[in-house]
Each structure stands twice: as structure tokens, then as C-alpha cells.
Design an enzyme around this catalytic site. Structure first.
Site, PDB file in Angstrom:
ATOM      1  N   ASP A 176      41.153  -2.649  70.552  1.00 39.94           N
ATOM      2  CA  ASP A 176      41.586  -3.893  71.199  1.00 39.94           C
ATOM      3  C   ASP A 176      43.056  -4.138  70.855  1.00 39.94           C
ATOM      4  O   ASP A 176      43.386  -4.613  69.779  1.00 39.94           O
ATOM      5  CB  ASP A 176      40.694  -5.046  70.710  1.00 39.94           C
ATOM      6  CG  ASP A 176      41.129  -6.380  71.298  1.00 39.94           C
ATOM      7  OD1 ASP A 176      42.135  -6.421  72.034  1.00 39.94           O
ATOM      8  OD2 ASP A 176      40.453  -7.403  71.013  1.00 39.94           O
ATOM      9  N   TYR A 206      39.001 -10.910  66.060  1.00 36.88           N
ATOM     10  CA  TYR A 206      38.699 -11.744  67.223  1.00 36.88           C
ATOM     11  C   TYR A 206      38.953 -10.921  68.479  1.00 36.88           C
ATOM     12  O   TYR A 206      39.974 -10.243  68.580  1.00 36.88           O
ATOM     13  CB  TYR A 206      39.599 -12.985  67.225  1.00 36.88           C
ATOM     14  CG  TYR A 206      39.393 -13.914  68.403  1.00 36.88           C
ATOM     15  CD1 TYR A 206      38.220 -14.657  68.533  1.00 36.88           C
ATOM     16  CD2 TYR A 206      40.366 -14.057  69.385  1.00 36.88           C
ATOM     17  CE1 TYR A 206      38.029 -15.513  69.610  1.00 36.88           C
ATOM     18  CE2 TYR A 206      40.189 -14.924  70.467  1.00 36.88           C
ATOM     19  CZ  TYR A 206      39.021 -15.643  70.572  1.00 36.88           C
ATOM     20  OH  TYR A 206      38.832 -16.494  71.637  1.00 36.88           O
ATOM     21  N   LYS A 222      47.796 -10.277  76.943  1.00 40.92           N
ATOM     22  CA  LYS A 222      48.943 -11.131  77.232  1.00 40.92           C
ATOM     23  C   LYS A 222      50.297 -10.421  77.307  1.00 40.92           C
ATOM     24  O   LYS A 222      51.147 -10.777  78.126  1.00 40.92           O
ATOM     25  CB  LYS A 222      48.996 -12.236  76.188  1.00 40.92           C
ATOM     26  CG  LYS A 222      48.627 -11.774  74.763  1.00 40.92           C
ATOM     27  CD  LYS A 222      48.250 -12.945  73.885  1.00 40.92           C
ATOM     28  CE  LYS A 222      47.443 -12.538  72.675  1.00 40.92           C
ATOM     29  NZ  LYS A 222      46.891 -13.664  71.949  1.00 40.92           N
TER      30      LYS A 222
HETATM   31  N1  PMP Z   1      41.611  -9.710  71.545  1.00 34.17           N
HETATM   32  C1  PMP Z   1      42.553  -9.994  70.631  1.00 34.17           C
HETATM   33  C2  PMP Z   1      42.893  -8.980  69.598  1.00 34.17           C
HETATM   34  C3  PMP Z   1      43.204 -11.223  70.659  1.00 34.17           C
HETATM   35  O1  PMP Z   1      44.136 -11.491  69.729  1.00 34.17           O
HETATM   36  C4  PMP Z   1      42.866 -12.163  71.656  1.00 34.17           C
HETATM   37  C5  PMP Z   1      43.521 -13.534  71.742  1.00 34.17           C
HETATM   38  N2  PMP Z   1      44.475 -13.819  70.855  1.00 34.17           N
HETATM   39  C6  PMP Z   1      41.883 -11.815  72.581  1.00 34.17           C
HETATM   40  C7  PMP Z   1      41.280 -10.590  72.500  1.00 34.17           C
HETATM   41  C8  PMP Z   1      41.480 -12.770  73.663  1.00 34.17           C
HETATM   42  O2  PMP Z   1      42.505 -12.907  74.589  1.00 34.17           O
HETATM   43  P1  PMP Z   1      42.583 -14.203  75.535  1.00 34.17           P
HETATM   44  O3  PMP Z   1      42.858 -15.367  74.670  1.00 34.17           O
HETATM   45  O4  PMP Z   1      43.687 -13.878  76.496  1.00 34.17           O
HETATM   46  O5  PMP Z   1      41.271 -14.302  76.232  1.00 34.17           O
END
Ligand code: PMP
Length: 429
Positions: free
Chosen positions: A237, A142, A265
């Protein structure tokens, strides 16, 4: 009715599904989500006055535990000076310099407000830089909810059994090629099928949105080689793994050099923050210096920068990551031992402060296919049993678990003992 139940009923009148992010709704496990009143250290306190040992940690960022003194104080101090200026600040420079120092593969970095923005922008930049539209992502990974990334995605998409979202025009998704995580051959086949057309590979260096799957030896190295061979960029990512798995990120931990890195985050210490960065020659293509457009009114927000800087400062304490990893191993191995004693087969994966529990009799879980075969009914029973015992786990079998430095030995031992009682009940049913 509990206060959480009352609030959930009320919330559903004015908020779609009663929540502002789908997995929070407990749809995957059934029941009513807890409405949280406050959090401190390893604990969450709900609006009914119950205390829970928390292994969600706001989905990753609370590495130092909830409501950490130095982060809270930094936020208060920054707030006294104003909440947003829409103009450059010294804190943004400090944040950029710190990220570039801690992550050697990042030479320049742009702050954004969420992980979704980070991956969406990194991908646009990679496409702009290479002049190629196609890219490869992995099934079960994701990367936030940008249109072209909501294809065979993980996290809530898996929880609700709709890994590709309606509302994403086929024309937007047609350049998204999907491969199998930890299976290099599936990536090679795509490069062979689309020669000269693939601009990037994006992946989670430890997959944390299909439970927790570390890369098998050679996988990340193989992706790097394929990218070099075919002129594509490697986008790692690290929204979940950055500064959680190790101080130099999961890519540092595994010794891989990406072209672009996405952060999220964790660098906000609990405030809404994201970032993407990497090779200076690639970042030079970004506006205002280059033609690839990207912007944000609240990007680099001074209060968020203060929180993130305070967290990153503490994270640099020597030995912190070793201690976090040892706590995480102790918890996962303790639960696995209880499962063995109860006769319920569980496999575990642990990387730094991340863990995965799989209700499976396979010894090692390395693929999405294996995750899909896990016993979901046992997971649901375990989740609810643990919640009744005062332990908060992610309400989905497709999410990783997270420890914090605030989890004491007593918290971990209490969790393991609770798991023993819950697993014995599962075995009896
Ligand atoms: N990339 C990864 C690997 C994530 O785990 C997440 C959210 N858990 C995101 C992108 C998206 O981040 P956000 O929910 O802050 O938009």
C-alpha cells in the site's frame, strides 16, 4: 472568538464533529482546528489571516508545495474541456502508461477515487485471484476505511483509541489476521496457524499511520518469501509513500517486488485519486475481462488525471528526490539537535520526504509497541507550541510529517528555531 472558532461551532451543527475526516478535529491534541482559506508553496493561510509553515501537505500529496503553477494550470485547462464524461479519455491512457513506466512492478493499473477504494479493490482482487478469504495486515497500519481493514488500524483509529470500529460485523472482520510490524515471526506464525487459507499480506512499506516507521532490514524481503512459499499475494500500500519516498515507490527504494500496489492521493496532485495495479495475470481477473467486480462513475476523472499527470511530470526532474530527502533530514536532525540541547529526548525516523518525531528516550523506534509508549503529553505541548509559532504539524502523534520542494532553507531553519523555543518551554515544565 477567532473566525476558525466561530466556523468550528457552526460546523458542528451540520457536520458530525464539525469535520469531514476525523483527525482534522484536533481531538487527539485538543483545541480548535484551523479553518484554511488558501495555501501556497510551503504555507497555509487560515481564515483569520495567519500564515503557517505546513508539514502536513494535505496528508502527503503536495510534494511540490501547495498551489503549484503547473498543476493549477493543468487543472484549469482540463476543466475548460468538461469536468467528467464517464467514458474513456486519452489522459487515462497516459496516466496508466506513466505509472507502469515508473513502477516496474505494475504491468496494468486501474484508477479509482481514493486510497480506501484502492486497497479495498486490491484486496478483493487478491481474494478473488487466490480463492482464499483470509489476509494479514499489521497492527497500526491504516489502509482506508473498508470494513475488513478497520481492524487494529492506525491513523485516526489510533488517535481516538478505537483501533477496531463498531459497525464492522464480526463476520466481516474474522478473516482479517493481524501481525506485528517489523516482526517476521508474527507473520510466520499466522501462515503456520492457517495453512493454505491466507490469500494476501497488505502493508505500508514505510508505516506512516503510526507516526513514521521504516521497515527493518530483511522484513520486506521476508514477507516476499513467505508469500511465495504459501501462495499468497503481497500487496504493498503506497497510498502515502508512492512517489513521495522515491520515484519508483518505497518498494522500488527497498528493492521489493509486490504482486499488487495501491496508490492514492499523490498521483492526484491534490485531487481525489487512487489506483491499484500490478501483475498483468492478476489484473486480468478484474471486470470487464475477469469476474472480480470493481467500478467507479468518476474513476479516471479528466480533471484529476490532468492534475496528477502535471505533478508526476515535475517529479521526474533529476535530483528532485535527493533534494527532498536532504531537506527532510535537515529538518528532522535540526529538531532533534534542539531537543537534545533542551534536554527533551526525541527519536527521529526519516525516509525520503517523510519524517517521524517520537517523544521517547529510545534511540531507534521500529515497532508499534514503542510508538505506543511515547510521551503523548509532550507531543501535545509540542504541537500547540509549534502552531503558536506558525508551524503546522499533523494534530496526532500517530501521523508522519511531510516536506515539499517548496520548503526553503529559511523555512526549515525558522522551523528548527521555533522547535528550540517550544522544546525549551517543555523542558521547563
Ligand atoms: N492507505 C494508506 C497507507 C493511507 O495512508 C491512507 C490515508 N491516509 C489510505 C490508504 C486511505 O486513503 P484515503 O483517505 O484517500 O481513502
Amino acid at each position: 472568538m477567532t473566525r476558525s472558532e466561530t466556523l468550528f461551532d457552526q460546523a458542528q451543527q451540520t457536520i458530525p464533529g464539525g469535520v469531514n475526516s476525523p483527525v482534522r478535529a484536533f481531538k487527539g491534541v485538543g483545541g480548535t482546528p484551523l479553518f484554511i482559506d488558501s495555501a501556497d508553496g510551503a504555507y497555509l493561510f487560515d481564515v483569520d489571516g495567519n500564515r503557517y509553515i505546513d508539514y502536513v501537505g494535505s496528508w502527503g500529496p503536495m510534494i511540490l508545495g501547495h498551489n503549484h503553477d503547473s498543476i493549477r494550470n493543468a487543472v484549469i485547462e482540463a476543466a475548460h474541456k468538461g469536468l467528467s464524461f464517464g467514458a474513456p479519455t486519452a489522459a487515462e491512457v497516459e496516466m496508466a502508461e506513466l505509472i507502469c513506466k515508473l513502477l516496474p512492478s505494475v504491468e496494468q493499473v486501474r484508477m479509482v477515487n481514493s486510497g480506501t477504494e484502492a486497497t479495498m479493490s486490491a484486496l478483493r482482487l487478491a481474494r478473488g485471484f487466490t480463492g482464499r478469504d483470509k489476509f494479514i495486515k499489521f497492527e497500526g497500519c491504516y489502509h482506508g476505511h473498508a470494513d475488513c481493514l478497520l481492524v487494529k488500524a492506525g491513523s485516526g483509529m489510533l488517535t481516538f483509541g478505537e483501533p477496531t470500529s463498531p459497525g464492522v460485523p464480526a463476520d466481516f472482520a474474522k478473516h482479517t489476521l493481524t501481525a506485528d510490524y517489523n516482526k517476521l515471526d508474527s507473520v510466520k506464525a499466522l501462515f503456520e496457524a492457517y495453512p493454505g487459507e491466507i490469500g494476501a499480506i497488505i502493508l505500508e512499506p514505510v508505516a506512516g499511520n503510526m507516526n513514521c516507521i521504516p521497515p527493518v532490514p530483511g522484513f520486506l524481503e521476508g514477507l516476499r518469501e513467505l508469500c511465495d512459499q504459501h501462495g499468497a499475494l503481497l500487496i504493498i500500500d503506497e497510498v502515502m509513500t508512492g512517489f513521495r519516498v522515491a520515484l519508483d515507490g518505497a518498494h522500488g527504494h527497498y528493492g521489493i517486488k509486490p504482486d499488487l500496489v495501491c496508490l492514492g492521493k499523490v498521483i492526484g496532485g491534490g485531487m481525489p485519486v487512487g489506483a491499484f495495479g500490478g501483475r498483468a495475470d492478476v489484473m486480468a481477473h478484474l471486470a470487464p475481462n475477469g469476474p472480480v467486480y470493481q467500478a467507479g462513475t468518476l474513476s479516471g476523472n479528466p480533471v484529476a488525471m490532468a492534475a496528477g499527470l502535471a505533478q508526476l511530470e515535475v517529479l521526474q526532474q533529476p535530483g528532485l528526490y535527493e533534494e527532498l530527502a536532504a531537506k527532510t533530514r535537515k529538518l528532522a536532525e535540526g529538531i532533534q539537535a534542539q531537543a537534545k540541547a533542551a534536554g527533551v529526548p526525541i527519536a527521529i525516523n526519516v525516509v525520503g520526504g517523510m519524517f517521524g518525531l517520537f517523544f521517547s528516550d529510545e534511540a531507534q523506534i521500529t515497532t508499534f509497541e514503542q510508538v505506543s509508549r511515547c510521551n503523548m503529553e509532550q507531543f501535545k505541548a509540542f504541537f500547540h507550541g509549534m502552531l503558536e509559532e506558525g508551524v503546522n504539524l499533523a494534530p496526532s502523534a500517530f501521523e508522519a510529517g511531510f516536506l515539499s520542494m517548496a520548503h526553503s532553507d529559511e523555512d526549515i531553519e525558522a522551523t528548527i528555531a521555533a522547535a528550540g523555543r517550544v522544546l525549551a518551554k517543555i523542558a521547563a515544565n
